[in-house]
Design a protein around this motif. Structure first.
Motif, PDB file in Angstrom:
ATOM      1  N   THR A 111     -60.500  76.811   5.455  1.00 44.28           N
ATOM      2  CA  THR A 111     -59.250  76.655   4.704  1.00 44.28           C
ATOM      3  C   THR A 111     -58.065  77.198   5.495  1.00 44.28           C
ATOM      4  O   THR A 111     -56.979  76.604   5.507  1.00 44.28           O
ATOM      5  N   ALA A 112     -58.278  78.332   6.155  1.00 47.01           N
ATOM      6  CA  ALA A 112     -57.202  78.913   6.961  1.00 47.01           C
ATOM      7  C   ALA A 112     -56.797  77.980   8.100  1.00 47.01           C
ATOM      8  O   ALA A 112     -55.605  77.841   8.413  1.00 47.01           O
ATOM      9  N   GLY A 113     -57.772  77.320   8.691  1.00 43.57           N
ATOM     10  CA  GLY A 113     -57.464  76.383   9.758  1.00 43.57           C
ATOM     11  C   GLY A 113     -56.685  75.183   9.261  1.00 43.57           C
ATOM     12  O   GLY A 113     -55.725  74.727   9.906  1.00 43.57           O
ATOM     13  N   LYS A 114     -57.063  74.655   8.093  1.00 44.89           N
ATOM     14  CA  LYS A 114     -56.324  73.525   7.513  1.00 44.89           C
ATOM     15  C   LYS A 114     -54.890  73.912   7.194  1.00 44.89           C
ATOM     16  O   LYS A 114     -53.935  73.162   7.471  1.00 44.89           O
ATOM     17  N   LYS A 115     -54.728  75.097   6.613  1.00 39.83           N
ATOM     18  CA  LYS A 115     -53.387  75.537   6.240  1.00 39.83           C
ATOM     19  C   LYS A 115     -52.503  75.678   7.469  1.00 39.83           C
ATOM     20  O   LYS A 115     -51.345  75.237   7.473  1.00 39.83           O
ATOM     21  N   MET A 116     -53.035  76.266   8.521  1.00 41.37           N
ATOM     22  CA  MET A 116     -52.240  76.444   9.740  1.00 41.37           C
ATOM     23  C   MET A 116     -51.927  75.101  10.392  1.00 41.37           C
ATOM     24  O   MET A 116     -50.827  74.896  10.925  1.00 41.37           O
ATOM     25  N   ALA A 117     -52.875  74.170  10.360  1.00 47.15           N
ATOM     26  CA  ALA A 117     -52.631  72.846  10.934  1.00 47.15           C
ATOM     27  C   ALA A 117     -51.557  72.095  10.157  1.00 47.15           C
ATOM     28  O   ALA A 117     -50.714  71.407  10.746  1.00 47.15           O
ATOM     29  N   LEU A 118     -51.569  72.226   8.846  1.00 45.94           N
ATOM     30  CA  LEU A 118     -50.530  71.593   8.027  1.00 45.94           C
ATOM     31  C   LEU A 118     -49.157  72.179   8.336  1.00 45.94           C
ATOM     32  O   LEU A 118     -48.160  71.446   8.435  1.00 45.94           O
ATOM     33  N   GLU A 119     -49.101  73.479   8.506  1.00 51.10           N
ATOM     34  CA  GLU A 119     -47.824  74.129   8.805  1.00 51.10           C
ATOM     35  C   GLU A 119     -47.281  73.722  10.165  1.00 51.10           C
ATOM     36  O   GLU A 119     -46.058  73.716  10.364  1.00 51.10           O
ATOM     37  N   ASN A 120     -48.165  73.379  11.091  1.00 55.38           N
ATOM     38  CA  ASN A 120     -47.726  72.993  12.443  1.00 55.38           C
ATOM     39  C   ASN A 120     -47.571  71.486  12.604  1.00 55.38           C
ATOM     40  O   ASN A 120     -47.385  71.002  13.726  1.00 55.38           O
ATOM     41  N   GLY A 121     -47.660  70.727  11.520  1.00 60.36           N
ATOM     42  CA  GLY A 121     -47.368  69.292  11.563  1.00 60.36           C
ATOM     43  C   GLY A 121     -48.453  68.432  12.162  1.00 60.36           C
ATOM     44  O   GLY A 121     -48.149  67.403  12.787  1.00 60.36           O
ATOM     45  N   LEU A 122     -49.707  68.792  11.961  1.00 57.72           N
ATOM     46  CA  LEU A 122     -50.796  67.989  12.514  1.00 57.72           C
ATOM     47  C   LEU A 122     -50.913  66.640  11.827  1.00 57.72           C
ATOM     48  O   LEU A 122     -51.174  65.611  12.484  1.00 57.72           O
ATOM     49  N   VAL A 123     -50.703  66.595  10.515  1.00 59.20           N
ATOM     50  CA  VAL A 123     -50.941  65.363   9.756  1.00 59.20           C
ATOM     51  C   VAL A 123     -50.033  64.234  10.238  1.00 59.20           C
ATOM     52  O   VAL A 123     -50.438  63.060  10.256  1.00 59.20           O
ATOM     53  N   GLU A 124     -48.828  64.563  10.652  1.00 59.99           N
ATOM     54  CA  GLU A 124     -47.866  63.529  11.047  1.00 59.99           C
ATOM     55  C   GLU A 124     -48.327  62.732  12.266  1.00 59.99           C
ATOM     56  O   GLU A 124     -47.970  61.560  12.422  1.00 59.99           O
ATOM     57  N   CYS A 125     -49.116  63.349  13.153  1.00 63.04           N
ATOM     58  CA  CYS A 125     -49.520  62.647  14.380  1.00 63.04           C
ATOM     59  C   CYS A 125     -50.916  62.032  14.279  1.00 63.04           C
ATOM     60  O   CYS A 125     -51.382  61.420  15.241  1.00 63.04           O
ATOM     61  N   LEU A 126     -51.582  62.167  13.134  1.00 63.22           N
ATOM     62  CA  LEU A 126     -52.943  61.648  13.007  1.00 63.22           C
ATOM     63  C   LEU A 126     -53.006  60.127  12.902  1.00 63.22           C
ATOM     64  O   LEU A 126     -53.874  59.510  13.531  1.00 63.22           O
ATOM     65  N   PRO A 127     -52.138  59.455  12.112  1.00 67.09           N
ATOM     66  CA  PRO A 127     -52.248  57.990  12.033  1.00 67.09           C
ATOM     67  C   PRO A 127     -52.104  57.292  13.385  1.00 67.09           C
ATOM     68  O   PRO A 127     -52.682  56.225  13.607  1.00 67.09           O
ATOM     69  N   HIS A 128     -51.340  57.903  14.286  1.00 69.55           N
ATOM     70  CA  HIS A 128     -51.160  57.297  15.608  1.00 69.55           C
ATOM     71  C   HIS A 128     -52.475  57.222  16.377  1.00 69.55           C
ATOM     72  O   HIS A 128     -52.669  56.312  17.199  1.00 69.55           O
ATOM     73  N   LEU A 129     -53.394  58.137  16.119  1.00 70.94           N
ATOM     74  CA  LEU A 129     -54.682  58.134  16.814  1.00 70.94           C
ATOM     75  C   LEU A 129     -55.517  56.907  16.464  1.00 70.94           C
ATOM     76  O   LEU A 129     -56.365  56.478  17.252  1.00 70.94           O
ATOM     77  N   LEU A 130     -55.291  56.336  15.298  1.00 68.02           N
ATOM     78  CA  LEU A 130     -56.101  55.205  14.834  1.00 68.02           C
ATOM     79  C   LEU A 130     -55.766  53.905  15.547  1.00 68.02           C
ATOM     80  O   LEU A 130     -56.462  52.907  15.365  1.00 68.02           O
ATOM     81  N   THR A 131     -54.714  53.907  16.352  1.00 68.54           N
ATOM     82  CA  THR A 131     -54.338  52.700  17.100  1.00 68.54           C
ATOM     83  C   THR A 131     -54.733  52.788  18.575  1.00 68.54           C
ATOM     84  O   THR A 131     -54.404  51.889  19.349  1.00 68.54           O
ATOM     85  N   HIS A 132     -55.418  53.859  18.946  1.00 71.27           N
ATOM     86  CA  HIS A 132     -55.800  54.039  20.351  1.00 71.27           C
ATOM     87  C   HIS A 132     -56.909  53.059  20.721  1.00 71.27           C
ATOM     88  O   HIS A 132     -57.732  52.671  19.896  1.00 71.27           O
ATOM     89  N   GLU A 133     -56.929  52.660  21.985  1.00 74.76           N
ATOM     90  CA  GLU A 133     -57.917  51.675  22.442  1.00 74.76           C
ATOM     91  C   GLU A 133     -59.262  52.295  22.778  1.00 74.76           C
ATOM     92  O   GLU A 133     -60.282  51.602  22.759  1.00 74.76           O
ATOM     93  N   ASP A 134     -59.283  53.581  23.083  1.00 72.46           N
ATOM     94  CA  ASP A 134     -60.530  54.227  23.490  1.00 72.46           C
ATOM     95  C   ASP A 134     -61.369  54.581  22.267  1.00 72.46           C
ATOM     96  O   ASP A 134     -60.881  55.174  21.305  1.00 72.46           O
ATOM     97  N   GLU A 135     -62.641  54.228  22.315  1.00 75.78           N
ATOM     98  CA  GLU A 135     -63.526  54.462  21.178  1.00 75.78           C
ATOM     99  C   GLU A 135     -63.751  55.936  20.911  1.00 75.78           C
ATOM    100  O   GLU A 135     -63.897  56.359  19.752  1.00 75.78           O
ATOM    101  N   ARG A 136     -63.746  56.758  21.971  1.00 75.74           N
ATOM    102  CA  ARG A 136     -63.940  58.196  21.775  1.00 75.74           C
ATOM    103  C   ARG A 136     -62.789  58.805  20.989  1.00 75.74           C
ATOM    104  O   ARG A 136     -62.996  59.655  20.116  1.00 75.74           O
ATOM    105  N   VAL A 137     -61.562  58.356  21.297  1.00 73.26           N
ATOM    106  CA  VAL A 137     -60.400  58.865  20.574  1.00 73.26           C
ATOM    107  C   VAL A 137     -60.430  58.397  19.126  1.00 73.26           C
ATOM    108  O   VAL A 137     -60.112  59.164  18.202  1.00 73.26           O
ATOM    109  N   LEU A 138     -60.823  57.154  18.912  1.00 74.01           N
ATOM    110  CA  LEU A 138     -60.917  56.638  17.546  1.00 74.01           C
ATOM    111  C   LEU A 138     -61.890  57.465  16.709  1.00 74.01           C
ATOM    112  O   LEU A 138     -61.576  57.877  15.583  1.00 74.01           O
ATOM    113  N   LEU A 139     -63.075  57.700  17.260  1.00 78.82           N
ATOM    114  CA  LEU A 139     -64.095  58.425  16.506  1.00 78.82           C
ATOM    115  C   LEU A 139     -63.652  59.865  16.225  1.00 78.82           C
ATOM    116  O   LEU A 139     -63.773  60.353  15.085  1.00 78.82           O
TER     117      LEU A 139
END
Length: 369
Positions: free
Chosen positions: A284-312
């Motif tokens: 929970t502490a890790g999720k809270k800190m990630a939310l505070e540092n804006g991790l969620v905003e850059c996650l959808p961009h990962l779903l358009t990557h061409e590399d399968e490792r990045v997608l997974l």
């Protein structure tokens, strides 16, 4: 030629005299003979002859030439078993502490060839050669240090080899060296060794200050070093204590920054960063800190990557973050793209891994109490 002979007689011309061959024996070596190597014996006598010439009582030139020849022989996998039966790994271990830099270089190179095979790794561990190899970690010659670390890295791929590294207490030394080593290639190899040993137990690296060391390497100019550091942060954060320390030291902030700044061409780095974040944000502490540092905003961009490792890795990171209510709301926009990925057919070992993970991510995002 007969016509020229009689013509010269008729004209009283002198015949060109051919110089007589010199009877002295030349001191030059025959063609195709390398003076830096021992001339190998024929067939199955080659290894026994090299073994005899590796005796420390022989002169330096003989030992050096035998080592050069041995390294050529060991490039043939069929020669490894015979060389082990002849006791050559033990002789190389003794020669690895020789005062000659060339002898140390070639003896550690020979041990690297042995460590590239399962029977060679077993021989190195069973003959107690790991501490001898470790004694060359701080050699004054960079090529000797590299050979020694490559040998340790290959040995640690086997479980018995990783256990031996732990038993000898080498983890703290490796963590210290990966921080202070100047050669980039050696840094990469040491990071790989620490990764292999963490599969057995990650606590010794954690207690040796591994996470701050790995965090410092995230700023390195070499993408391979950055990837290794991110991967090793994931290894160190396997335990709850590792996750807590990663949060306390600010690893999440640096990893999120890497997601923003790493070029898309460096897909292996991005995948390693996502894996590290996925491991840390389980708590929970890790999720809270990630939310505070804006991790969620850059996650959808990962779903358009061409590399399968990045997608997974990206899909699994989204699934982990979606367990937080605030993140579930923000990730609703990623559901259409995740729906497309449920039909993704991969090219790796598990071709439905991305599709299966995408469905799990959708179920997590759309879950309601």
């Amino acid at each position: 030629s007969i016509c020229i002979f009689f013509l010269s007689l008729s004209l009283n011309m002198p015949i060109a005299e051919k110089p007589l061959l010199n009877s002295r024996i030349s001191l030059d070596l025959p063609q195709g003979v390398d003076p830096t190597k021992t001339i190998p014996a024929f067939g199955d006598r080659a290894i026994p002859r090299v073994s005899r010439e590796l005796d420390p009582e022989n002169n330096l030139i003989t030992i050096q030439r035998a080592l050069f020849t041995l390294c050529d022989i060991l490039r043939n996998p069929n020669s490894v078993a015979d060389a082990i039966a002849e006791g050559i790994p033990t002789k190389l271990g003794k020669l690895s502490n020789h005062k000659s830099g060339i002898v140390r270089e070639k003896s550690t190179e020979g041990l690297c060839h042995f460590a590239g095979h399962a029977i060679g790794r077993h021989a190195i561990v069973s003959k107690l050669l790991v501490p001898i190899i470790a004694s060359r970690f701080l050699d004054e010659l960079s090529i000797v240090r590299l050979n020694a670390h490559q040998c340790a890295e290959r040995v640690s791929k086997a479980r018995e080899g990783a256990v031996e590294v732990h038993r000898l207490g080498l983890i703290a030394h490796l963590v210290h060296q990966v921080e202070n080593e100047v050669e980039v290639e050696i840094k990469e190899v040491v990071l790989n060794t620490l990764h292999n040993t963490s599969q057995i137990d990650s606590v010794p690296a954690l207690t040796s200050g591994a996470i701050p060391t790995y965090m410092a390497l995230l700023d390195h100019e070499s993408p391979a070093v950055v990837r290794g550091a991110a991967r090793n942060i994931m290894d160190a954060a396997i335990t709850v204590a590792g996750k807590d320390e990663a949060c306390a030291k600010g690893a999440i902030d640096k990893l999120i920054l890497l997601l923003h700044t790493t070029p898309s061409e460096q897909s292996d780095v991005i995948a390693a960063v996502c894996s590290a974040l996925m491991t840390i944000t389980i708590t929970t502490a890790g999720k809270k800190m990630a939310l505070e540092n804006g991790l969620v905003e850059c996650l959808p961009h990962l779903l358009t990557h061409e590399d399968e490792r990045v997608l997974l890795a990206g899909v699994k990171l989204i699934t982990t973050m979606a367990e937080a209510p605030a993140a579930r709301v923000a990730l609703q926009t990623a559901v259409p793209r995740l729906t497309v990925l449920t039909k993704y057919v991969g090219e790796r070992l598990d071709e439905v891994a991305v599709a299966r993970s995408a469905q799990t991510a959708i179920d997590t995002i759309t879950w309601t109490a």
